[in-house]
Motif scaffolding. Structure first.
Motif, PDB file in Angstrom:
ATOM      1  N   ASP A 207       0.851  -1.179   0.000  1.00  0.00           N
ATOM      2  CA  ASP A 207       0.000   0.000   0.000  1.00  0.00           C
ATOM      3  C   ASP A 207       0.892   1.236   0.000  1.00  0.00           C
ATOM      4  OD1 ASP A 207      -2.985   0.994   0.921  1.00  0.00           O
ATOM      5  OD2 ASP A 207      -1.383   2.270   1.715  1.00  0.00           O
ATOM      6  N   ASP A 208       0.613   2.160  -0.945  1.00  0.00           N
ATOM      7  CA  ASP A 208       1.464   3.348  -1.083  1.00  0.00           C
ATOM      8  C   ASP A 208       1.551   4.152   0.198  1.00  0.00           C
ATOM      9  OD1 ASP A 208       2.094   2.747  -3.633  1.00  0.00           O
ATOM     10  OD2 ASP A 208       0.575   4.052  -4.547  1.00  0.00           O
ATOM     11  N   GLU A 209       0.428   4.248   0.892  1.00  0.00           N
ATOM     12  CA  GLU A 209       0.440   5.076   2.094  1.00  0.00           C
ATOM     13  C   GLU A 209       1.206   4.397   3.250  1.00  0.00           C
ATOM     14  OE1 GLU A 209      -3.363   6.865   2.827  1.00  0.00           O
ATOM     15  OE2 GLU A 209      -2.695   7.668   4.748  1.00  0.00           O
ATOM     16  N   VAL A 210       1.237   3.083   3.232  1.00  0.00           N
ATOM     17  CA  VAL A 210       2.050   2.363   4.230  1.00  0.00           C
ATOM     18  C   VAL A 210       3.527   2.539   3.885  1.00  0.00           C
ATOM     19  CG1 VAL A 210       2.618   0.082   5.170  1.00  0.00           C
ATOM     20  CG2 VAL A 210       0.239   0.712   4.760  1.00  0.00           C
ATOM     21  N   GLY A 211       3.825   2.445   2.602  1.00  0.00           N
ATOM     22  CA  GLY A 211       5.201   2.652   2.151  1.00  0.00           C
ATOM     23  C   GLY A 211       5.707   1.481   1.341  1.00  0.00           C
TER      24      GLY A 211
END
Ligand SMILES: [Zn+2]
Ligand SMILES: [Zn+2]
Length: 594
Positions: A207-211
């Protein structure tokens, strides 16, 4: 044993020569192209170019055709050394700016001449010239079979602040047959790509927001991961290891003491401030285990100490190198440290090797390549620790492999870590690709750095040997390899759902539910596929999910208390009493078959 340097120099020569031919073809197509570098790599080669336009896939067959023409002409490779200033002038004249920069650097390093390789055609004309150390094949006709595979962006000198070049990749083999086999293997590998299967089978996500580089395990994936970890950990405990557990962060002072901040800081994340002190995420578990060892005096009778931890570590990886589960930024190691007396080293290494083979065999890996990495006797300064200990450890590693039946190991001189020699185990997966998984390393650094001792029979303090070993390596990476090895079709003992019960119609659901209860009572994670869709559709869905067994229930099965079992792997179909199948499946799971 086979020395690494003699592995396949001819094939590397061919592949690198092929890179020159590629550059020659590119210059025919784009005379203004500027060349970067073009080395041989595993299975092939690449070359970096600064081109007037972005390449499109259709360019590759055109370049390939030009390359084949050059190969057919069997042009001669001619080597010539030029004084360094002449070399610079020459490269400036032919407007190869990147090469000019590279030679200027060599000049600074003290080089006074540079070698060039020219391609000469049948008429004696120079068709291509490149500064290069070589070596090359004699004629382009000796290059063998090749294929250009893809292009990618690559920064000049790998530096994000420098221009982005276009890298053309190719593969090359001595014969067309070998090339065809390899391309077929790659085709199969694409189908098994764990990044795609991970999504299709609902195992994990990013997930992009998780990294980036931080996988999130969905229930099915987490279940498989748990089963792997449980099997490995329990195996260690039943083989004389004791569990330990350590935190994810430790003070910067510890990492400074261990030497990690000096030698490993590029792989470590930045400081975390807590009160007045700095902390770091741990890149390794070792110093924490050492601290526990040092927390009490050890007698020679207490050794060996074998401590294992499913330790989660964090290591910095450039974003460009992250790759699904096989290259991530945080992962869990099936780590262990064995601390032993010198007279126990051999037995401990032999036991660790035996355990490695047992663990890997259980996952269906049967072909191993053993690598022993020792220090370079001509460059001892690069390695710490005294000669006696190095000789003892290196000889022991060799003996252990030979006595375990691995006579043909790869012997890598100079490949040791600065702190000690090691054995690395590469395995071949079900389609023949090799993966480096297990490692066993002797360490002379930490015992000295932390003053680890044991009280010997003579009542004096002695320095123990320390072995680091991880058999699966990183669980994340192991999962990635395993998904591709099995093609996503896990054996019943690992499968998130080993069996799906498929009632043909609503009338059969009652019995299906009874069967489900029986399975659950037996500890088997079964599911029911409700009858609101057609039978064909539900069978196809189960196939897509690669569920090991389908248990179809119709009129006859309800009457006979039986199941019609479809085996995913063999595609065989067999009707048997429910109790019989349950017994069989339970046994298969307990034995970790498949
Ligand atoms: Zn070359
Ligand atoms: Zn370690």
């Amino acid at each position: 044993m086979a020395k690494k340097t003699s592995a396949a120099p001819d094939i590397e020569r061919m592949r690198h020569s092929c890179a020159h031919v590629l550059a020659q073809a590119v210059l025919e197509m784009f005379p203004e192209a500027k060349l970067g570098f073009g080395p041989a790599i595993e299975n092939g080669f690449y070359y970096d170019f600064d081109l007037p336009r972005t390449l499109i896939p259709e360019d590759l067959p055109i370049l390939e055709k030009k390359m084949k023409h050059i190969v057919k002409q069997s042009q001669t490779f001619r080597v010539e050394a030029k004084p360094i200033d002449k070399s610079i002038a020459f490269l400036k004249k032919i407007k190869q700016d990147y090469k000019v920069e590279a030679v200027n650097e060599l000049k600074k390093e003290g080089f006074d001449s540079i070698t060039f390789y020219e391609n000469i055609n049948q008429k004696g004309e120079v068709t291509f010239v490149d500064m290069c150390e070589g070596p090359h094949v004699e004629k382009t006709g000796q290059i063998g079979a090749f294929k250009l595979t893809h292009t990618a962006g690559a920064y000049w000198r790998g530096d994000e602040k420098r221009p982005m070049l276009q890298r053309i990749y190719g593969v090359g083999f001595p014969t067309q047959q070998e090339l065809d086999d390899y391309l077929k293997q790659m085709e199969e590998a694409k189908k098994r790509d764990h990044r795609r299967l991970g999504v299709d089978l609902g195992l994990f996500i990013f997930d992009d927001e998780v990294g980036p580089g931080l996988p999130l395990w969905l229930p099915k994936g987490a279940y498989v991961r748990h089963k792997i970890m449980e099997f490995a950990f329990n195996t260690y405990l039943s083989n004389g290891y004791d569990p330990v557990c350590t935190p994810h962060i430790a003070s910067a002072a510890l990492w400074s003491h261990s030497g990690h901040l000096d030698f490993y800081s590029e792989s470590m994340y930045g400081p975390i401030k807590i009160d007045e002190d700095e902390y770091r995420l741990k890149p390794m578990n070792c110093p924490l285990h050492v601290k526990m060892y040092n927390s009490s005096t050890k007698s020679y009778r207490e050794l060996p100490v074998r401590w294992t931890e499913m330790g989660t570590v964090y290591r910095y990886e450039r974003s460009g190198t992250l790759h699904g589960l096989t290259r991530v930024r945080g992962f869990t190691q099936d780590d262990a440290h064995i601390i032993c007396r010198p007279d126990q080293l051999k037995e401990e290494l032999a036991k660790a090797l035996k355990l490695t083979l047992y663990i890997l065999n259980t996952f269906g890996f049967e072909n191993f390549e053993m690598n022993v990495s020792v220090r370079d006797p001509e460059n001892k300064a690069k390695f710490i620790g005294d000669d006696d200990r190095w000789d003892h450890a290196e000889n022991t590693l060799k003996e252990v492999l030979e006595e375990s039946g691995f006579k043909n190991y790869v012997y890598d001189i100079g490949g040791a870590v600065f702190y000690g020699p090691k054995i690395d185990v590469k395995v071949a997966d079900s389609i023949g690709r090799k993966w480096q998984l297990s490692t066993m390393q002797v360490d002379f650094n930490l015992p000295t750095k932390f003053g680890m001792t044991y009280v010997g029979e003579d009542g004096k303090d002695h320095t123990p040997f320390m072995i680091h070993r991880a058999l699966l390596g990183s669980l994340e990476r192991f999962m990635g390899v395993l998904i591709e090895h099995y093609g996503g079709a896990f054996p019943a003992w690992l499968a998130p759902v080993p069996v799906i019960i498929i009632p043909v119609a609503q009338a059969h659901e009652k019995y299906a539910n009874q069967v489900l209860e029986d399975f659950k009572k037996a500890g088997i994670r079964a599911e029911i596929s409700p009858s609101n869709d057609t039978l064909g559709k539900r069978i196809r869905e189960s196939e897509m999910k690669k569920i090991p067994y389908m248990a179809v229930i119709g009129e006859k099965e309800v009457k006979d208390k039986s199941l019609t079992i479809r085996d995913y792997k063999t595609k065989n179909q067999e009707t048997m009493k429910t109790a019989k199948f349950l017994d069989r499946l339970q046994k298969e799971i307990a034995d970790r078959n498949g």
